[in-house]
Design an enzyme around this catalytic site. Structure first.
Site, PDB file in Angstrom:
ATOM      1  N   THR A  52       0.782  -1.247   0.000  1.00 11.42           N
ATOM      2  CA  THR A  52       0.000   0.000   0.000  1.00 11.42           C
ATOM      3  C   THR A  52       0.812   1.294   0.000  1.00 11.42           C
ATOM      4  O   THR A  52       1.821   1.404   0.682  1.00 11.42           O
ATOM      5  CB  THR A  52      -0.933   0.082   1.225  1.00 11.42           C
ATOM      6  OG1 THR A  52      -1.828  -0.970   1.173  1.00 11.42           O
ATOM      7  CG2 THR A  52      -1.662   1.385   1.297  1.00 11.42           C
ATOM      8  N   THR A  53       0.332   2.243  -0.764  1.00  6.82           N
ATOM      9  CA  THR A  53       0.698   3.645  -0.551  1.00  6.82           C
ATOM     10  C   THR A  53      -0.589   4.457  -0.558  1.00  6.82           C
ATOM     11  O   THR A  53      -1.370   4.367  -1.505  1.00  6.82           O
ATOM     12  CB  THR A  53       1.594   4.177  -1.683  1.00  6.82           C
ATOM     13  OG1 THR A  53       2.749   3.343  -1.767  1.00  6.82           O
ATOM     14  CG2 THR A  53       2.030   5.602  -1.403  1.00  6.82           C
TER      15      THR A  53
END
Lengths: 271, 227
Positions: A52-53
């Site tokens: 994730t970002t």
């Protein structure tokens, strides 16, 4: 009020913890990690969520929040269309990094929490009040963190009293810290922050903020395996929402696609 | 040990009903009426902050007449019930029917078991979406429940209001303006005086709104609608 035993206050989260702990995220009695005979079965404690970002960036008159779409299970891609940015109410949104199940549950619970408060009290919580409440919910999730189930959000809201967008980040103990310009979390968070640092300036226009955010997600996806970039074959793009005085608004997917088309074109030409 | 006095159940229930009715009769009245786009709720309420009408869930509204502290508790319980159900299952599974049933049970139990019955009358309305009908339930102090069509009235002079509306509400749901002026003239007819719009609490469940259908209409806007 304490004099009335039937009164559970105005918090749905507290009501759930008292009345239906089986439904509350941290109310279940989980065995401690060490009580498992074979500790290798448990996910090792991660100081930061992997994969994730998600990021948030301020602009003139509001704040933008965006996230990639990839979900991973170890080295496998578990999902390509995960939406990690959640509308919470008309003036706030959150994006989450961490274990998918508890993350989605917390977003849903937080949505209910704010609506519940508004209906019982007849007024909305202040922006500050919402951010603090989310901190308490993350703190209550601490036992789950030791099971490897981290939930770590970025929360953005439009503060109607101050007339500006605000960004809050959290640690796993529920500590709440306000960011003045931009922030990104997740495994690609550092790359996204570096990218935004290069381009950020005060009072960005809405379009510039969106472009900087999408470039930061693109750069993060280049450096980090847990982050998905724009998927041109399937037509899957990161999602973004804008929170401003007029309320919350989704950035349309075709619009994001055009920004990426221009960016990829420029990179091909070597700019 | 002194023997407890014997009171026949009939006598006890009659006394309780009389007591509750007396309490409710002191309160002001509320009307719910179906209109073109949903359900309109209008209350005779001079306070601008202590509401008699409020939102329970996406398409459900609540209004209470009688003793404020008592219907306020019922309102909160309703919101908790609805939010818990929506959180456990799905938003579309929260219905006015189940809520009205819950209220009926609560009021019925308190009426028969407690010394003091609740001096309240409540109304639960749900706007119908996607071709479904609107629903309006009136629940009285003893837990009896009435499924109303077109219009419903609760509070002190509810019978007079119903008579007034029965003569004038005909056929298809009227437009908002017509419905609002009918409601205000009904309230004026039982108080025998002109009510200022600031003293009337107005809210709608408007099916054309996305998401949450409940909306309060402030006096400034109601003046515009009526003009």
């Amino acid at each position: 009020m304490p004099s009335n035993p039937d009164d559970h206050g105005s918090s749905f989260f507290d009501y759930l913890m008292q009345q239906r702990p089986d439904l509350a995220p941290s109310g279940r009695a989980w065995p401690a990690a060490s009580s498992f005979p074979d500790d290798s079965r448990m996910a090792p404690l991660q100081p930061l969520p992997h994969g994730t970002t998600v990021l948030a960036i301020k602009y003139q008159g509001g704040v933008l929040i965006a996230g990639d779409r990839r979900a991973t299970e170890g080295y496998q891609i578990a999902g390509r269309r995960m939406d990690k940015v959640f509308k919470i109410d008309e003036h706030s949104a959150m994006a989450i990094a961490g274990a998918a199940g508890p993350c989605i549950e917390m977003a849903k619970l937080f949505q209910t929490e704010l609506e519940h408060y508004e209906k019982l009290e007849g007024v909305q919580l202040s922006c500050e009040g919402k951010a603090n409440k989310l901190g308490q919910m993350i703190k209550a999730n601490l036992p789950m963190v030791f099971q490897g189930l981290v939930v770590l959000p970025i929360y953005v809201g439009y503060d109607q009293k101050r007339g500006e967008g605000r960004i809050f980040k959290y640690d796993i103990t529920g500590g709440r810290y306000e960011e003045s310009d931009y922030h990104a979390i997740g495994s690609g968070g550092k790359d996204a922050r570096n990218s935004m640092r290069e381009h950020f300036r005060k009072d960005l226009s809405e379009a510039d903020a969106l472009r900087i955010a999408l470039v930061a997600l693109y750069n993060a996806a280049e450096e980090d395996v847990g982050t998905g970039g724009p998927d041109l074959v399937r037509g899957i793009y990161p999602t973004a929402k804008q929170v401003s005085a007029v309320g919350i608004k989704d950035v349309e997917e075709p619009h994001i696609a055009t920004v990426y088309a221009a960016l990829i074109d420029a990179r091909k030409r070597g700019n | 040990m002194p023997l407890p006095y014997y009171v026949s159940p009939e006598q006890m229930m009659q006394d309780k009903a009389e007591y509750a009715k007396k309490g409710i009769a002191k309160g002001r009245s509320i009307i719910a009426m179906e209109y073109e786009q949903g359900v309109l709720l209008v209350a005779d309420n001079p306070s601008a902050s202590l509401y008699k009408i409020s939102e329970i869930y996406d398409s459900i509204a609540f209004s209470g007449a009688g003793k404020y502290s008592e219907f306020e508790n019922l309102r909160k319980a309703g919101i908790r019930h609805a939010d818990l159900k929506g959180f456990m299952y799905s938003r579309e599974d929260v219905t006015a029917r189940s809520l009205a049933n819950g209220y009926s049970q609560t009021l019925g139990t308190i009426f028969s078991q407690e010394i003091k019955p609740l001096e309240v009358e409540i109304l639960v309305a749900q706007v119908g979406e996607e071709g479904r009908q609107n629903e309006m339930y009136r629940i009285s102090f003893d837990g009896s429940i009435f499924d109303e069509r077109g219009y419903a009235a609760i509070g002190g002079r509810s019978e007079a209001l119903q008579l007034f509306l029965k003569e004038r509400y005909k056929g298809e749901p009227p437009a908002l303006k017509a419905a609002l002026s009918l409601c205000t003239s009904a309230l004026e007819s039982i108080t025998n005086q002109k009510l200022p719009l600031e003293g009337i609490e107005i809210a709608v469940l408007d099916r054309t709104r996305p998401g949450r259908k409940f909306r309060r209409i402030p006096a400034s806007e109601s003046r515009q609608i009526l003009s």
